[in-house]
Design an enzyme around this catalytic site. Structure first.
Site, PDB file in Angstrom:
ATOM      1  N   GLU A   1       6.166  39.213  19.914  1.00  0.00           N
ATOM      2  CA  GLU A   1       5.981  40.310  18.963  1.00  0.00           C
ATOM      3  C   GLU A   1       5.356  39.690  17.734  1.00  0.00           C
ATOM      4  OE1 GLU A   1       5.671  42.190  16.014  1.00  0.00           O
ATOM      5  OE2 GLU A   1       7.718  41.517  15.633  1.00  0.00           O
TER       6      GLU A   1
ATOM      7  N   GLU B   1      -1.628  38.956  12.029  1.00  0.00           N
ATOM      8  CA  GLU B   1      -0.674  37.844  12.096  1.00  0.00           C
ATOM      9  C   GLU B   1      -1.081  36.795  13.120  1.00  0.00           C
ATOM     10  OE1 GLU B   1       3.233  39.311  12.544  1.00  0.00           O
ATOM     11  OE2 GLU B   1       3.292  40.156  10.534  1.00  0.00           O
TER      12      GLU B   1
END
Length: 585
Positions: free
Chosen positions: A184, A193
């Protein structure tokens, strides 16, 4: 939280979530991490914190000496939030997909393991056999995960490695390549990210050929919208034309000196749903498969037909996770109005993921019903970018490519652009400044914040005023901006001084006393800080005591912080969530 999930968490565990913890993190906070090794091979982390009252930074050394069962040092609460683990719909989707994907003992790699929730789900799905390699680079989170695993008796089947995933080596850190990837590593934009570089390295170095993956695929969507609220967050030039204070931050001919950040901006668009007019149906843009190596860059053109007439002020985007390979388990960050498709689904309120907004330049692109426009979408390793074309050519409002900021000298966040264009705010600030200077023949003003507007307001409020601006948070080229903008507004250069740093001895630097000390305390320092996290004005005002005249006016005079209690009901993990069900908090 259901009994099945809560059984994985110890009673003493408070689930904070770090700012991020996987490979190639793009930092978006005031916390930066550097790792070093002592002579005894114990790891340390030097954590940079910013003091919200003074604006100063300090390094905090975090020692890796906690043993399972010892008390927490409290550092996580200053760098993270727990909303992710309170998102029961997200947790349930991951649990169902992991149990469906991992049906026999194997080697599972969890990139960005955090508190270890997904690693424990994978270990429980395999039973006593199999192994999970949990990769977590953020040391305070590693220390907490060790305690979580110890409390749950899962230290045997989960190998926790305090490294970034691109630092792990097969044969050294792990015995073999992993059969399943669980991860995740997503932000509101999806890629910010380091999803793509993390997947590339994992497929090149850490995973078997054709591995299984949870999630299986991520798909981005977007929609054209009209919204005066969103328009006001970037269209300062047109908003300034409506105000009567006489000050112009974006005067004609100098538009290139100023601009907003050329990237998608994350926000909760549900909060402004009543101000949004939908101009198109949702459009699928990019697909990213976790089970295979992604490309670093990509682009495509999509023809979008307007479903109603209006001006495209912004493009709203979101993503949908397909967590299993069969396409039966989904999680979405779609806005509330996307509730007709079982695939896209409806999300409940959460704060860890939002939607994203891409602002179209100027006053927007006008469309009539049925008219088609071409949306050019491109992605890098960390961003998804848009450019809207009409009738095969750029409209007159779109003179700059979104892939480059061109010759813009200053870029500001949308919230500040909206404030600078707010006529009521500007009128109140101008009247307060003028009243404070009234009756003073040669007033001296000191601005101690990062505002572009207040120095010009002080110059304009009195034609004999002299203004000194101390703006440490502005960019280095702010001096060039102020010089150009002051000249354009008709202010002589000898009336204005700009410094990025507060001088050590203000009394010697400014022997003439200051008549007006002015600032916007909630705009100082960090762009993303909440008002009570960012009160540098108090500290700076105290430092300026020696240069203030006896009857000096300080603006603002006082501030009031208000709050209210909220109750946010949490749906049980075992309670089914049907596509047509909807709960608004």
């Amino acid at each position: 939280m259901s009994s099945s999930l809560s059984s994985l968490l110890p009673k003493t565990f408070i689930p904070f979530r770090s700012f991020r913890r996987h490979s190639l993190t793009r930092l978006r906070s005031s916390v930066f991490i550097a790792r070093t090794m002592s002579s005894q091979s114990s790891q340390r982390v030097f954590q940079l914190r910013q003091d919200p009252l003074t604006g100063d930074s300090e390094w905090v050394v975090i020692e890796d000496n906690d043993q399972p069962g010892t008390s927490s040092d409290g550092l996580l609460s200053t760098t993270s939030y727990l909303d992710m683990l309170n998102d029961t719909r997200r947790n349930r989707a991951y649990r169902l997909a992991i149990e469906k994907t991992i049906t026999q003992p194997c080697h599972v790699l969890d990139i960005g393991a955090g508190t270890g929730l997904l690693s424990m789900m994978a270990a429980r799905a395999m039973g006593e056999e199999g192994m999970v390699t949990a990769c977590e680079s953020y040391l305070p989170m590693v220390k907490l995960m060790r305690k979580v695993l110890h409390k749950n008796g899962m230290t045997k089947n989960i190998n926790l490695i305090n490294k970034r995933s691109d630092e792990i080596e097969v044969g050294s850190d792990i015995a073999s390549r992993a059969d399943v990837l669980v991860s995740e590593i997503l932000d509101s934009e999806l890629l910010g990210e380091g999803l793509i570089p993390s997947l590339q390295h994992a497929h090149d170095m850490l995973l078997v050929d054709n591995p299984k993956a949870v999630p299986y695929r991520a798909t981005t969507y977007c929609q054209l919208v009209e919204s005066e609220f969103l328009c006001n967050m970037h269209n300062l030039r047109n908003n300034e034309a409506k105000v009567s204070d006489g000050v112009r931050l974006v005067p004609p001919g100098l538009e290139s000196l100023f601009g907003i950040k050329s990237q998608q901006y994350s926000m909760h668009v549900d909060a402004i749903e009543n101000d949004i007019k939908l101009l198109s149906d949702p459009v699928k843009i990019f697909e990213f498969d976790f089970w295979k190596r992604p490309e670093s860059n990509g682009e495509l053109d999509v023809h979008i037909e307007a479903t109603t007439a209006g001006s495209v002020h912004a493009i709203i985007s979101w993503w949908v996770l397909q967590l299993d390979s069969e396409g039966t388990i989904f999680y979405s960050t779609a806005p509330r109005w996307i509730d007709s498709s079982p695939e896209i689904g409806v999300r409940e309120w959460c704060d860890h993921w939002k939607q994203c907004v891409w602002f179209t330049p100027g006053a927007g692109v006008s469309l009539s019903k049925g008219e088609k426009v071409n949306l050019h979408a491109a992605h890098t390793c960390t961003n998804i970018l848009y450019n809207l074309k009409k009738t095969q050519s750029l409209t007159h409002e779109m003179t700059h490519s979104p892939l480059s900021t061109g010759d813009v000298h200053l870029t500001l966040p949308p919230e500040r652009v909206a404030i600078y264009g707010d006529s009521r705010y500007r009128q109140s600030m101008f009247e307060a400044t003028r009243n404070a200077l009234q009756g003073n023949s040669n007033p001296q003003c000191l601005v101690i914040d990062d505002s572009l507007l207040l120095p010009l307001m002080a110059l304009h409020a009195s034609n004999r005023s002299r203004v000194i601006s101390l703006s440490p948070g502005l960019q280095e080229n702010a001096a060039r901006y102020f010089e150009a903008i002051a000249d354009s507004n008709g202010f002589s250069k000898d009336r204005f001084e700009y410094f990025r740093e507060v001088k050590s001895n203000l009394a010697e630097a400014y022997p003439s006393k200051i008549d007006l000390l002015i600032g916007e305390p909630y705009f100082c320092g960090l762009e993303s800080g909440l008002p009570w996290q960012n009160l540098r004005f108090w500290k700076d005002r105290t430092l300026c005591d020696s240069v203030l005249s006896e009857d000096a006016v300080v603006m603002p005079y006082k501030g009031v912080l208000r709050g209210c209690a909220m109750y946010l009901p949490v749906r049980s993990l075992e309670e089914p969530l049907l596509p047509w069900q909807r709960r608004r908090v």
